[in-house]
Write an enzyme that holds these catalytic residues in place. Structure first.
Site, PDB file in Angstrom:
ATOM      1  N   ASN A   8      30.828  27.626  26.927  1.00 19.36           N
ATOM      2  CA  ASN A   8      32.066  27.097  27.565  1.00 19.36           C
ATOM      3  C   ASN A   8      31.779  25.792  28.207  1.00 19.36           C
ATOM      4  OD1 ASN A   8      34.273  26.874  29.295  1.00 19.36           O
ATOM      5  ND2 ASN A   8      33.679  28.521  30.870  1.00 19.36           N
ATOM      6  N   TRP A   9      32.188  24.820  27.593  1.00 20.79           N
ATOM      7  CA  TRP A   9      31.800  23.430  27.793  1.00 20.79           C
ATOM      8  C   TRP A   9      32.889  23.038  29.116  1.00 20.79           C
ATOM      9  CZ3 TRP A   9      31.676  20.247  22.485  1.00 20.79           C
ATOM     10  CH2 TRP A   9      30.685  20.632  21.926  1.00 20.79           C
ATOM     11  N   LYS A  10      33.777  23.701  29.411  1.00 24.91           N
ATOM     12  CA  LYS A  10      34.777  23.483  30.562  1.00 24.91           C
ATOM     13  C   LYS A  10      35.061  22.067  30.299  1.00 24.91           C
ATOM     14  CE  LYS A  10      32.260  26.539  33.422  1.00 24.91           C
ATOM     15  NZ  LYS A  10      31.937  27.167  34.860  1.00 24.91           N
ATOM     16  N   HIS A  95      39.681  33.326  33.417  1.00 28.76           N
ATOM     17  CA  HIS A  95      38.552  32.558  34.119  1.00 28.76           C
ATOM     18  C   HIS A  95      38.599  32.171  35.507  1.00 28.76           C
ATOM     19  CE1 HIS A  95      35.258  29.763  34.896  1.00 28.76           C
ATOM     20  NE2 HIS A  95      34.593  30.358  33.900  1.00 28.76           N
ATOM     21  N   GLU A 165      32.004  38.022  35.387  1.00 28.13           N
ATOM     22  CA  GLU A 165      31.285  36.476  35.982  1.00 28.13           C
ATOM     23  C   GLU A 165      31.675  36.619  37.344  1.00 28.13           C
ATOM     24  OE1 GLU A 165      31.490  33.336  32.873  1.00 28.13           O
ATOM     25  OE2 GLU A 165      33.529  33.443  33.776  1.00 28.13           O
ATOM     26  N   GLY A 171      27.945  28.357  38.178  1.00 25.51           N
ATOM     27  CA  GLY A 171      27.466  27.032  38.334  1.00 25.51           C
ATOM     28  C   GLY A 171      26.265  26.561  38.867  1.00 25.51           C
ATOM     29  N   GLY A 231      28.030  28.236  30.721  1.00 22.05           N
ATOM     30  CA  GLY A 231      28.536  27.297  31.455  1.00 22.05           C
ATOM     31  C   GLY A 231      27.991  25.957  31.253  1.00 22.05           C
TER      32      GLY A 231
HETATM   33  P1  PGA Z   1      27.816  28.674  34.337  1.00 22.14           P
HETATM   34  O1  PGA Z   1      29.419  28.912  34.174  1.00 22.14           O
HETATM   35  O2  PGA Z   1      27.012  29.142  33.522  1.00 22.14           O
HETATM   36  O3  PGA Z   1      27.903  26.985  34.623  1.00 22.14           O
HETATM   37  O4  PGA Z   1      27.657  29.497  35.823  1.00 22.14           O
HETATM   38  C1  PGA Z   1      29.842  30.009  33.427  1.00 22.14           C
HETATM   39  C2  PGA Z   1      31.090  30.171  33.597  1.00 22.14           C
HETATM   40  O5  PGA Z   1      31.956  29.631  34.302  1.00 22.14           O
HETATM   41  O6  PGA Z   1      31.957  30.825  32.527  1.00 22.14           O
END
Ligand code: PGA
Length: 248
Positions: A8-10, A95, A165, A171, A231
């Site tokens: 998930n590159w956001k 999400h 999650e 994060g 992420g």
């Molecule tokens: P993270 O994010 O790996 O940076 O904790 C995961 C997500 O929000 O899908």
């Protein structure tokens, strides 16, 4: 069975040029991780071009969000059929970063149902914002699952991937413990069996929230999950390659 990793590159990176570079590194990591099916979820605006660059079979693509509506006056939204036309076989639904902007349990349920009709596999995210000691997080997750599966026929239940999650872990660098996740995988299966019958036993469950190259393997071995949503580590080519090889 292969494990599943959703990268998930956001809202990263900034340019198409950087996206291509990251994708090329990601592809290399995927090619050497033979026991992992990789789903890359780039910003939708980069998806078609990345898809076009990729001729292999090991990587599939996802959008990070989609609308339940088929089309019309919805400024800023992307429909599931548009996502599919762009090359996405999966869509992340619910999400926490979308929920924070107003996506409700009911909206997530509509998107899950619309995804199944559109032939796009929903990756449904559930998880509590905070954890207290009185077990309230189970109530939160149960309600999220109830709404999300409300319009799913029992025969289609296993077409939904469920990603747990915990928002408080996202994060960071410290994931939930595999033991706590094990409790949660059992709870999620039981809840879906309660809602939809025995098919719920076969649902695939992913973990997301501070998944790193050091905690992925113990989580995979000890918690009963089939994989991860990754992420911030997924946009660090070096760390992501180590993560992928650690679980392959
Ligand atoms: P993270 O994010 O790996 O940076 O904790 C995961 C997500 O929000 O899908």
């Amino acid at each position: 069975m292969k494990s599943i990793v959703v990268a998930n590159w956001k809202m990263n990176p900034v340019t198409m040029r950087e996206a291509k570079k990251l994708f090329d590194a990601t592809r290399k990591a995927a090619e050497s991780a033979k026991n992992v099916s990789l789903i890359v979820a780039p910003p939708a605006i980069f998806l078609r071009e990345l898809r076009a660059r990729y001729k292999g079979k090991r990587i599939a693509f996802a959008v990070q969000s989609a609308s339940a509506e088929g089309g019309g006056a919805y400024t800023g939204d992307t429909s599931l059929l548009q996502a599919k036309d762009t090359g996405a076989q999966y869509a992340i639904v619910g999400h926490s970063e979308q929920r924070a902007k107003g996506e409700t349990n009911e909206t997530a349920g509509k998107i899950v149902a619309a995804a199944l009709v559109s032939g796009v596999t929903p990756i449904l995210c559930v998880g509590e914002r905070e954890r207290s000691h009185n077990g309230e997080h189970f109530t939160v997750v149960k309600e999220q699952l109830r709404a999300a599966f409300a319009n799913v026929e029992p025969g289609k239940v296993t077409k939904v991937l469920v990603a747990y999650e915990p928002v408080w872990a996202i994060g960071g660098e410290k994931a939930m413990s595999p033991r706590d996740m094990h409790e949660m995988t059992i709870f999620i299966r039981k809840t879906i069996v309660g809602l939809k019958g025995e098919a719920g036993m076969n649902i695939k469950i992913l973990y997301g929230g501070a998944t790193t190259e050091s905690n992925a393997l113990p989580m995979l071995k000890e918690s009963g999950v089939q994989g991860f949503i990754v992420g911030h580590v997924s946009i660090d080519a070096v760390r992501f390659a180590i993560l992928m090889s650690s679980i392959s």
